[in-house]
Design an enzyme around this catalytic site. Structure first.
Site: not given
Length: 312
Positions: A264, A70
């Site tokens: 994650v 991101k």
């Protein structure tokens, strides 16, 4: 006096210390492919201003970078539409889990920041506009390959498929934003690109190399070329500091004191402005979904090197 011998010894010491620890967090299980990753893995790479690489542990092992992507999609979207992006996504910490839908309802479908899932989906939608999904995804991947100077960086299709099969919350977030006009393209197209860029696989060395422009005022020191203007690099670092670790961002800033973005998959990209680009990988996560040992290792690194942006 060169920092190189000291930096390399510090990186090796930290990797050794992390290998001895039994508190490794818990690997992400809601994406089945990530649940298979060895929780004992640990890698750390630091690339200083001179291009010297200090590496230890599983520094060459590719892993799913997940939300670390991101940072790069935000960079691309700002390059495409500039500050108009901030009409579609905010810049404030969320204080909520990364996949929360609660704030979207209160705030007319505008995500709090570009690093929570809803915000990154909105950013992906900006990149997709005017393109076919395959073209948009290719642009993201080529950008990251160019930054890392490594054309072998690829998408882990098994992880992407796993995310698509289990991404019901992300589907809900995207459809909710679509109802407010924040997502403009077909939801399936936007989510397809989003799932795939989160499934990009990189090693710590590749990730630290790709992030170097953020440590050097938007310039890639390997080529001397400007990737983004200095002001934009400063602002991306600011959002990384305040929002890069979801509802654990304050704790990360307090303990590590650097801009950083977690995923994650257990990876963290951290930036020591003017000094170094850092990538760490340890798959076990804490309760906020951030790498448990990754954060501890970075805290140790900034203490030993005096690299916190808030002072030694």
């Amino acid at each position: 006096m060169s920092l190189t011998p000291h930096l390399r010894s510090v990186v090796e010491e930290i990797a050794y210390e992390m290998r001895q620890r039994s508190d490794r967090g818990t690997v992400a299980r809601y994406i089945p492919e990530l649940a298979r990753v060895d929780p004992q893995a640990f890698g750390l790479v630091v690339i200083d201003a001179d291009g010297t690489i200090a590496a230890a542990g599983d520094s060459e092992t590719p892993f799913s970078i997940q939300s670390v992507s991101k940072v790069f999609t935000l960079t691309l979207a700002l390059g495409m539409v500039g500050d108009a992006l901030w009409k579609r996504v905010g810049r404030e910490p969320s204080g909520s889990p990364f996949n929360s839908i609660v704030q979207l309802e209160r705030e007319q479908g505008v995500p709090r920041n570009p690093f929570i899932n809803a915000g990154a989906i909105a950013v992906t939608d900006v990149i997709l506009s005017g393109h076919q999904p395959r073209e948009a995804l290719g642009e993201i991947l080529r950008f990251m390959q160019a930054l890392a100077n490594d054309p072998t960086i690829a998408i882990d299709e098994a992880v992407a498929a796993s995310e698509k099969r289990t991404g019901f919350r992300n589907v809900a977030l995207a459809n909710y934003m679509k109802s407010f006009g924040v997502v403009e393209n077909p939801v399936d197209y936007t989510l397809g690109v989003y799932f795939h860029h989160c499934a990009i696989s990189m090693s710590c060395r590749q990730l630290a190399t790709a992030g170097r422009f953020l440590a050097h005022s938007g310039r890639n020191p390997a080529t001397g070329l400007s990737v983004i203007p200095p002001e934009r690099a400063r602002r991306i670092n600011a959002v990384m500091l305040t929002c890069g670790h979801y509802d654990g961002s304050g704790e990360f800033a307090y303990r590590v004191g650097l801009p950083g973005k977690s995923g994650v998959g257990g990876g963290i990209l951290a930036i020591a402005p003017g000094r170094a680009s850092i990538a760490v990988w340890s798959p076990g996560l804490d309760e906020s979904g951030n790498s448990h040992l990754g954060r501890i290792a970075l805290e140790s690194l900034t203490k030993r090197m005096g690299w916190s942006i808030f002072g030694a």
